[in-house]
Structure formats: C-alpha cells, structure tokens
Design an enzyme around this catalytic site. Structure first.
Site, PDB file in Angstrom:
ATOM      1  N   HIS A  58       0.863  -1.180   0.000  1.00 42.78           N
ATOM      2  CA  HIS A  58       0.000   0.000   0.000  1.00 42.78           C
ATOM      3  C   HIS A  58       0.900   1.231   0.000  1.00 42.78           C
ATOM      4  CE1 HIS A  58       1.065   0.329   4.202  1.00 42.78           C
ATOM      5  NE2 HIS A  58       0.632  -0.904   4.405  1.00 42.78           N
ATOM      6  N   HIS A  61       4.133   1.448   1.929  1.00 42.31           N
ATOM      7  CA  HIS A  61       5.310   0.822   1.325  1.00 42.31           C
ATOM      8  C   HIS A  61       5.884   1.724   0.224  1.00 42.31           C
ATOM      9  CE1 HIS A  61       3.031  -2.793   2.784  1.00 42.31           C
ATOM     10  NE2 HIS A  61       4.236  -3.109   3.229  1.00 42.31           N
ATOM     11  N   GLN A 182       8.866   2.773  10.355  1.00 41.64           N
ATOM     12  CA  GLN A 182       8.729   3.078  11.787  1.00 41.64           C
ATOM     13  C   GLN A 182       7.437   2.479  12.349  1.00 41.64           C
ATOM     14  OE1 GLN A 182      10.771   4.711  13.983  1.00 41.64           O
ATOM     15  NE2 GLN A 182       9.197   4.327  15.550  1.00 41.64           N
ATOM     16  N   LYS A 183       6.481   2.220  11.457  1.00 45.75           N
ATOM     17  CA  LYS A 183       5.185   1.660  11.889  1.00 45.75           C
ATOM     18  C   LYS A 183       5.390   0.386  12.726  1.00 45.75           C
ATOM     19  CE  LYS A 183       0.670   0.690  11.473  1.00 45.75           C
ATOM     20  NZ  LYS A 183       0.661  -0.728  11.507  1.00 45.75           N
ATOM     21  N   ASP A 184       6.305  -0.486  12.261  1.00 42.49           N
ATOM     22  CA  ASP A 184       6.590  -1.712  13.018  1.00 42.49           C
ATOM     23  C   ASP A 184       7.801  -1.437  13.912  1.00 42.49           C
ATOM     24  OD1 ASP A 184       4.568  -3.509  11.979  1.00 42.49           O
ATOM     25  OD2 ASP A 184       5.619  -3.292  10.084  1.00 42.49           O
TER      26      ASP A 184
HETATM   27  O1  PAF Z   1       7.608  -5.933   7.839  1.00 45.01           O
HETATM   28  C1  PAF Z   1       7.458  -6.860   7.044  1.00 45.01           C
HETATM   29  O2  PAF Z   1       6.747  -6.750   6.027  1.00 45.01           O
HETATM   30  C2  PAF Z   1       8.136  -8.192   7.299  1.00 45.01           C
HETATM   31  O3  PAF Z   1       8.167  -8.481   8.658  1.00 45.01           O
HETATM   32  C3  PAF Z   1       9.545  -8.283   6.683  1.00 45.01           C
HETATM   33  C4  PAF Z   1      10.488  -7.266   7.307  1.00 45.01           C
HETATM   34  C5  PAF Z   1       9.461  -8.050   5.189  1.00 45.01           C
HETATM   35  C6  PAF Z   1      10.132  -9.670   6.922  1.00 45.01           C
HETATM   36  O4  PAF Z   1       9.339 -10.661   6.357  1.00 45.01           O
END
Ligand code: PAF
Length: 319
Positions: A58, A61, A182-184
């Site tokens: 989305h 990204h 940063q979201k994750d």
């Molecule tokens: O954040 C993600 O989409 C996934 O955890 C990653 C970093 C691509 C690893 O599969």
C-alpha cells in the site's frame, strides 16, 4: 508487469523496463551487479538499498521505496511472504499475494529490482534448523501475543540482508542500506539490534509512519475496518498526538490521560500503551505528574477494533 525481463531471458536488454524481476538469488546478484556497474563513475561508491516487504503493498510501502529511491543508486525490493513469522498457518494461507499490483506500485515508486523468490529458494532445505533469537526484545508487546513471530522475521531478514547486499563480484565500492517502516517499531528495534550484535555491514534507516489525513496509521489491516471502526480507531493516534504535544512542550506526559482517552471509545479495546526506551524497549517511568518530559522515548500502542488488531507508535524527543 510479470513480463519484466530476467537475466536468463537469453540476452533480453535490461533497460528501460523497471522494475526487473529476480526469482532467484543468482538472478538478483547478476542484476544488482549490472545496475551497480551502469552509471558508475571512477571509484565513487555506489549506493545500494534493500526494502524488505511481504507484498500486498500500500502507499505506506510506496513511501518506504521512495525514501530509498531518493538516497540510492540501486533499489532492491523483496516481496516474500515468510511462513516462519506466522504463528497461525491459516493466517499465512490467507495472506494476500498480489504480485502484479505490487509490481505496478513498485514501478511507480522507482524500484529497480524486485526480488520475489519462491519458498524453496529461501528455505531450500525446509525450515532452518539454526534459528536467530530476538531474545527479550521479541518476547514483549507484539511478541507476547505472537510467540515466535520476531524470531521467524529475523530468520528471513538476516538472509535478505545478505542476499541483497553488495554482490560478491560488485564492480565498484558499494554503500549498503536497508529501509524499514517506523510503523513496526518493535521489528525495527530488533533488526537494528541484530545488525549491531552480528556486525552486519548495512545501515538501517527508519522511515516515518504514513497517516491518513485524519491520523490513522496506514496498514494493510485497515481495509478490514468498517467506516465506523475506522473512525473509532482514530482515538489511537489522538492519544499519541496528545503525548507528543506534551513531550514537545516538556510537560509531564501523564500517560493515564492518553489511556483514558482510548478507554472512552467503546469500539476500541486497548491491549497496551507503554512509553519505552527506543532501543531496549524497556518501559520508562514518565507517568508521573511532576516530572517534565526530557530525553528520548517511544510510545507503543496496540488495540483491537472489532476483529482487527492495530498497532501504532510515536517517537518522542529526539528519537
Ligand atoms: O515488515 C514486514 O513486512 C516483514 O516483517 C519483513 C520485514 C518483510 C520480513 O518478512
């Protein structure tokens, strides 16, 4: 878009179609070496970036890839749904696979190479016997409700960082970076720690959260929210903005107020709201009424809205 040339297409010219599609590590390295060589000037280092994703992309990204594009000569995006980071196999099966749409978004965002391997390419001998452990960092917050998730994530990120790094026959010196959202925030902290602890030669960049105009952090899960739930979910970012404003004003954070704000929204079921050290994710004691905020911190929040679990966060201070 799936017709993007591969290096095994019998001499199909590599340019101008972008992004180029690599299905194997060998293809990825060949393409990456060629693009690094194209446009190289003398011994000036070329800047190579990896943006790891699981597809179903989305605009959040797109933002990550644009950040990588703006600062690098060659941008590789991996698209791989990693089975090791799903605690529920049904979730893995249900995860959307949308490579055609992903390639369009990545073309638009300026990716050069998309590395989209099959599972057999990433785990040729089946699930790896030797695993990385995210340790204490991976046990809390999201790790508490998804046991093994962060260890599985590390298993693939460690490989991807290696495969997409400067190819062994790189014709020029290469500066290597990887971009994470940063979201994750917990994932980001764990990846940073792995890179530091295992001395990976890559610089990790965090790209700020992209929000809807109303403040909702973009996530592939937002599509599962009804309009009423999406409206209710805004209370999460409002709580974070409240804490950010107090931190900026060097006032006491009074985290209870943010919790009370979330609790006032009946459709939102709070899992955690915690102010932590951005590196160690250890809770910080900022909840006191008298202590003005100083230094750096990270607020993590997770909540369930209907069947959808949402996470969000806010760096405070200079973090
Ligand atoms: O954040 C993600 O989409 C996934 O955890 C990653 C970093 C691509 C690893 O599969």
């Amino acid at each position: 878009m799936n017709s993007a040339p591969s290096p095994h297409d019998g001499g199909t010219p590599l340019a101008p179609t972008r992004p180029l599609l690599a299905r194997t590590v060998a293809e990825l390295r060949t393409l990456s070496a060629r693009l690094l060589e194209e446009g190289a000037v003398g011994g000036t280092p070329r800047r190579l970036a990896l943006v790891p994703t699981m597809g179903a992309l989305h605009e959040g990204h797109g933002h990550l890839v644009r950040a990588a594009r703006a600062a690098n000569d060659v941008v590789v995006v991996s698209v791989f749904v990693n089975p090791l980071q799903f605690d529920d196999p049904a979730d893995y099966d249900r995860y959307p696979r949308t490579l055609d749409a992903d390639l369009e978004l990545l073309d638009d965002a300026g990716a050069d190479i998309v590395f989209a391997p099959e599972e057999s390419e990433v785990y040729p001998d089946g699930p790896p016997l030797v695993r990385l452990s995210s340790g204490k960092l991976g046990e809390k917050f999201e790790g508490a409700s998804r046991p093994g998730h962060f260890d599985g994530m590390l298993a693939v990120v460690a490989q991807l960082l290696h495969h997409a790094g400067p190819p062994p026959l790189a014709p020029v010196p290469v500066e290597y970076s990887a971009y994470f959202g940063q979201k994750d925030a917990q994932q980001l902290a764990i990846v940073r720690r792995m890179v530091a602890d295992l001395a990976y030669p890559v610089r990790i960049h965090a790209v700020p959260i992209v929000r809807s105009p109303e403040g909702l952090a973009l996530s592939s899960r937002n599509r599962f929210l009804s309009p009423e739930q999406a409206e209710a979910a805004l209370v999460l970012s409002r709580a974070l903005f409240l804490l950010r404003d107090r931190a900026q004003a060097h006032e006491p954070l009074m985290v209870d107020d943010a919790e009370a704000l979330i609790a006032s929204q009946p459709l939102v079921d709070l899992d955690y709201l915690e102010v932590v050290d951005p590196d160690t994710l250890e809770p910080l004691a900022f909840n006191c009424r008298e202590t003005p905020f100083t230094g750096t911190a990270l607020v993590l929040v997770a909540a369930r809205v209907g069947n959808v679990r949402l996470i969000d966060n806010m760096p405070l201070g200079d973090s």
